[in-house]
Design a protein around this motif. Structure first.
Motif, PDB file in Angstrom:
ATOM      1  N   LYS A  51      -0.999 -11.830  -0.618  1.00 37.89           N
ATOM      2  CA  LYS A  51       0.390 -11.874  -1.089  1.00 37.89           C
ATOM      3  C   LYS A  51       1.124 -10.600  -0.703  1.00 37.89           C
ATOM      4  O   LYS A  51       0.522  -9.561  -0.450  1.00 37.89           O
ATOM      5  N   ASP A  52       2.430 -10.702  -0.636  1.00 35.25           N
ATOM      6  CA  ASP A  52       3.259  -9.524  -0.400  1.00 35.25           C
ATOM      7  C   ASP A  52       3.291  -8.674  -1.671  1.00 35.25           C
ATOM      8  O   ASP A  52       2.983  -9.142  -2.774  1.00 35.25           O
ATOM      9  N   ALA A  53       3.685  -7.411  -1.499  1.00 35.70           N
ATOM     10  CA  ALA A  53       3.734  -6.505  -2.645  1.00 35.70           C
ATOM     11  C   ALA A  53       4.955  -5.605  -2.528  1.00 35.70           C
ATOM     12  O   ALA A  53       5.484  -5.360  -1.429  1.00 35.70           O
ATOM     13  N   GLY A  66       4.612   8.002  -1.346  1.00 42.24           N
ATOM     14  CA  GLY A  66       4.315   6.869  -0.481  1.00 42.24           C
ATOM     15  C   GLY A  66       3.375   5.882  -1.138  1.00 42.24           C
ATOM     16  O   GLY A  66       2.824   6.117  -2.218  1.00 42.24           O
ATOM     17  N   ASP A  67       3.178   4.744  -0.477  1.00 41.59           N
ATOM     18  CA  ASP A  67       2.259   3.730  -0.959  1.00 41.59           C
ATOM     19  C   ASP A  67       1.829   2.841   0.191  1.00 41.59           C
ATOM     20  O   ASP A  67       2.451   2.811   1.258  1.00 41.59           O
ATOM     21  N   CYS A  68       0.750   2.111  -0.022  1.00 44.28           N
ATOM     22  CA  CYS A  68       0.266   1.147   0.956  1.00 44.28           C
ATOM     23  C   CYS A  68      -0.513   0.073   0.217  1.00 44.28           C
ATOM     24  O   CYS A  68      -0.838   0.236  -0.968  1.00 44.28           O
ATOM     25  N   LYS A  69      -0.807  -1.020   0.913  1.00 39.74           N
ATOM     26  CA  LYS A  69      -1.550  -2.104   0.280  1.00 39.74           C
ATOM     27  C   LYS A  69      -2.672  -2.557   1.204  1.00 39.74           C
ATOM     28  O   LYS A  69      -2.651  -2.324   2.417  1.00 39.74           O
ATOM     29  N   LYS A  70      -3.672  -3.226   0.590  1.00 34.63           N
ATOM     30  CA  LYS A  70      -4.789  -3.729   1.381  1.00 34.63           C
ATOM     31  C   LYS A  70      -5.486  -4.820   0.582  1.00 34.63           C
ATOM     32  O   LYS A  70      -5.680  -4.700  -0.632  1.00 34.63           O
ATOM     33  N   ASP A  71      -5.838  -5.912   1.270  1.00 39.37           N
ATOM     34  CA  ASP A  71      -6.609  -6.972   0.631  1.00 39.37           C
ATOM     35  C   ASP A  71      -8.078  -6.560   0.585  1.00 39.37           C
ATOM     36  O   ASP A  71      -8.656  -6.145   1.599  1.00 39.37           O
ATOM     37  N   VAL A  72      -8.674  -6.660  -0.588  1.00 39.72           N
ATOM     38  CA  VAL A  72     -10.091  -6.347  -0.759  1.00 39.72           C
ATOM     39  C   VAL A  72     -10.729  -7.559  -1.432  1.00 39.72           C
ATOM     40  O   VAL A  72     -10.578  -7.776  -2.635  1.00 39.72           O
ATOM     41  N   GLY A  73     -11.409  -8.382  -0.621  1.00 39.09           N
ATOM     42  CA  GLY A  73     -11.926  -9.629  -1.152  1.00 39.09           C
ATOM     43  C   GLY A  73     -10.777 -10.517  -1.601  1.00 39.09           C
ATOM     44  O   GLY A  73      -9.820 -10.748  -0.858  1.00 39.09           O
ATOM     45  N   ALA A  74     -10.841 -11.002  -2.837  1.00 42.07           N
ATOM     46  CA  ALA A  74      -9.775 -11.856  -3.366  1.00 42.07           C
ATOM     47  C   ALA A  74      -8.679 -11.061  -4.054  1.00 42.07           C
ATOM     48  O   ALA A  74      -7.724 -11.640  -4.576  1.00 42.07           O
ATOM     49  N   ASN A 120       3.537  -1.037   4.356  1.00 43.04           N
ATOM     50  CA  ASN A 120       2.492  -0.214   4.953  1.00 43.04           C
ATOM     51  C   ASN A 120       1.111  -0.749   4.576  1.00 43.04           C
ATOM     52  O   ASN A 120       0.809  -0.958   3.397  1.00 43.04           O
ATOM     53  N   ILE A 121       0.267  -0.994   5.574  1.00 40.04           N
ATOM     54  CA  ILE A 121      -1.103  -1.452   5.343  1.00 40.04           C
ATOM     55  C   ILE A 121      -2.029  -0.234   5.336  1.00 40.04           C
ATOM     56  O   ILE A 121      -2.007   0.582   6.267  1.00 40.04           O
ATOM     57  N   CYS A 122      -2.829  -0.087   4.301  1.00 36.45           N
ATOM     58  CA  CYS A 122      -3.719   1.075   4.162  1.00 36.45           C
ATOM     59  C   CYS A 122      -4.741   1.098   5.302  1.00 36.45           C
ATOM     60  O   CYS A 122      -5.298   0.060   5.678  1.00 36.45           O
ATOM     61  N   ALA A 123      -4.993   2.280   5.826  1.00 31.88           N
ATOM     62  CA  ALA A 123      -5.998   2.426   6.880  1.00 31.88           C
ATOM     63  C   ALA A 123      -7.387   2.094   6.358  1.00 31.88           C
ATOM     64  O   ALA A 123      -8.232   1.605   7.106  1.00 31.88           O
TER      65      ALA A 123
END
Length: 574
Positions: A264-266, A296-304, A279-282
């Motif tokens: 999902k978007d955030a 700043g901030d970033c997001k990343k999918d971790v599993g579900a 921004n997608i986390c490295a």
């Protein structure tokens, strides 16, 4: 007839005969290590001993993780007489409530007059449970190990109180976390996780009171999401952290996990403005998070799950977007209740500046000599103050001389007027000056300032009682300062030690065993007047009672007070 009356009166009033009081107990003392979750409790924390809810003794930690020492002259936690069990608690420097953690550290050995006991205190704090009965927890400087906070689902307003750690100015507030905060909130979405690293600076330029709202699920329509062009947004979750609409910023990234929201978007919502997190986390780790720019901030999918790394707090939302099927030229649909998107794009976050830390430079002696040449008195004092650690005891006396000259003349001061009284031998504690006694009593030295004027005069009184003279030479002054700091003097006085052994026998009803560290300490304290590294007034009060019982009077002379200190601190037993 008269004899009969007298005898009758005696038998009728036997209670008028006064009983002899029993000898008062010598204090009992404890020392050892003090830890919380195996991490040393910090300097400034108090360790307190309670018996049936009554405070029996306390000590302030002077060295991380150590609340007392086995050295007979160094400070210990001293207790007055008690019965039953002692319960130990720790009191953070910035708190008024003594704590035990999740365990109760107790001593069941019972009170033994004059006994010195090594007792390591290992406090455990596994986790804090927040629920409707306990909706707020405080984090203090004593929480040096990871603090785990568990939040029940029914709780709607969980709070983490950091106010005891806060420093403020007229324009800002700052908190530095002493440990990692690991928050686990059970919610309608599942388990929301948040981690704030240790030594994180949390700051605000607004009126923040030091309280953080722990992660809380809010209604989906509590935010309005700005959809991408040609799309409609539907809010899936809203998690609020922080302090309402006040901006809190972090110098280290905080990890927030929202369960079941992968793909999902955030974005975040503050002051009626929505900002998408593109921004997608490295990587999902602290290093990648800390690399974010300020705020700043970033997001990343971790599993579900959806993980957001952020350097600010607010309302965070996850949402989905669908492409509009009609081409009516309209913008994206609103989130939650479908409200229209804001007319103008959200402003980009701006970086906040962190005030530069100030530091005091310590000058080497040779550099100091060059720097003070032809300085004004005010400038000279500042230079000397900045180099305090280099000259230790000498600095006090140099400043005293400078202030004396200031009162006599306003002329420009040059270095040679002061450096003539200064050598680079750190053992040369006082300047070559006829007024050493007055200087010592009035101003003291770095190591004796804590004693106060009266105690410093008492040190000289003890020195004179021991050696029959006042200190004159450098070696003698070193011995006087050793006495003030609880250290054995280099010079010995057979007469003083013999007299002290007689006092020991009167107090303890036996001869001193000089191969016993506690007996040796008691004799030495009485002979030379050694002062403890830190006073314990509770111990001294108990010792005064013992002194009064033995000598039938209150302590008055320097020798009297030396005996009181021996009773209070040596650990010798009767």
């Amino acid at each position: 007839m008269k004899k009969f009356l007298i005898i009758t009166i005696i038998f009728l009033f036997p209670f008028i005969v006064k009983a002899v009081d029993s000898f008062p107990s010598f204090p009992m003392s404890f020392y050892g290590r003090a830890t919380l979750n195996s991490v040393s409790l910090p300097t400034g924390t108090k360790i307190q001993a309670y018996n049936n809810g009554v405070l029996k003794g306390e000590i302030t930690i002077e060295e991380d993780g150590i609340y007392g020492y086995d050295n007979p002259i160094k400070n210990k936690l001293v207790t007055s007489e008690y019965s039953g069990t002692l319960q130990f608690k720790y009191l953070p420097e910035d708190s008024v409530v003594a704590l035990t953690g999740d365990n109760s550290v107790g001593y069941t050995g019972g009170f033994v007059s004059g006994k010195t006991e090594e007792l390591n205190l290992s406090f455990i704090k596994n986790s804090v449970q927040l629920n409707n009965a306990n909706s707020e927890t405080a984090v203090t400087s004593a929480d040096v190990a990871t603090t785990t906070i568990l939040i029940a689902q029914e709780l709607t307003n969980p709070k983490i109180n950091l106010s005891s750690l806060m420093s403020t100015t007229t324009t800002s507030s700052l908190v530095i976390t002493p440990s990692s905060l690991d928050i686990k909130a059970t919610t309608s979405l599942g388990l929301v996780l948040m981690n704030i690293p240790s030594d994180t600076n949390i700051s605000s330029t607004e009126h923040w009171n030091g309280v953080i709202n722990a992660p809380t699920i809010k209604a989906n329509d509590s935010v309005s999401v700005t959809a991408d062009s040609g799309k409609t947004a539907t809010v899936q979750s809203v998690v609020e952290v922080g302090f309402d609409d006040i901006k809190l910023t972090f110098d280290k990234a905080v990890r927030l996990l929202i369960p079941g929201q992968a793909g999902k978007d955030a974005g975040y919502y503050r002051s009626s403005t929505f900002t998408k997190i593109s921004n997608i986390c490295a990587a999902d780790n602290q290093t990648a998070g800390d690399a974010l720019v300020a705020e700043g901030d970033c997001k990343k999918d971790v599993g579900a799950d959806l993980v957001i790394w952020t350097k600010h707090f607010t309302k965070f939302a996850s949402y989905t977007q669908t492409t509009n099927t009609t081409n009516n030229g309209g913008g994206g649909g609103g989130g939650g209740g479908g409200s229209p998107a804001p007319a103008s794009p959200a402003p980009a976050p701006t970086a906040t500046s962190t005030p530069a830390a100030t530091s005091t430079s310590i000058l080497a002696p040779q550099v100091l000599e060059k720097k003070v040449v032809s300085q004004t008195l005010t400038q000279l004092e500042q230079i000397l103050a900045d180099s305090y650690a280099v000259y230790s005891e000498n600095i006090d006396m140099i400043l005293v001389n400078a202030k004396t000259v200031r009162s006599q003349s306003a002329e420009k001061i040059t270095a040679d007027k002061y450096l003539s009284n200064l050598t680079h031998n750190e053992n040369n504690f006082l300047p070559v000056d006829a007024n050493r006694l007055n200087f010592f009593i009035t101003y003291g030295t770095v190591g004796t300032k804590i004693l106060g004027v009266g105690e410093r005069a008492g040190v000289l009184g003890s020195y004179k009682s021991a050696f029959g003279k006042l200190p004159k030479t450098e070696t003698e002054w070193q011995d006087a300062i050793k006495i003030a700091n609880g250290r054995w003097p280099s010079e010995r006085s057979t007469a003083a030690e013999t007299k002290a052994k007689l006092s020991f026998k009167k107090i303890y009803a036996r001869d001193a065993k000089m191969d016993n560290a506690n007996d040796n300490a008691a004799v030495t304290v009485m002979a030379y007047g050694l002062r403890p590294s830190q006073r314990n007034t509770n111990s001294e009060k108990v010792a005064i009672i013992s002194f009064k019982y033995i000598y039938k009077r209150a302590p008055v002379t320097a020798i009297d007070w030396d005996m009181v200190r021996a009773i209070a601190y040596s650990g010798a037993k009767r």
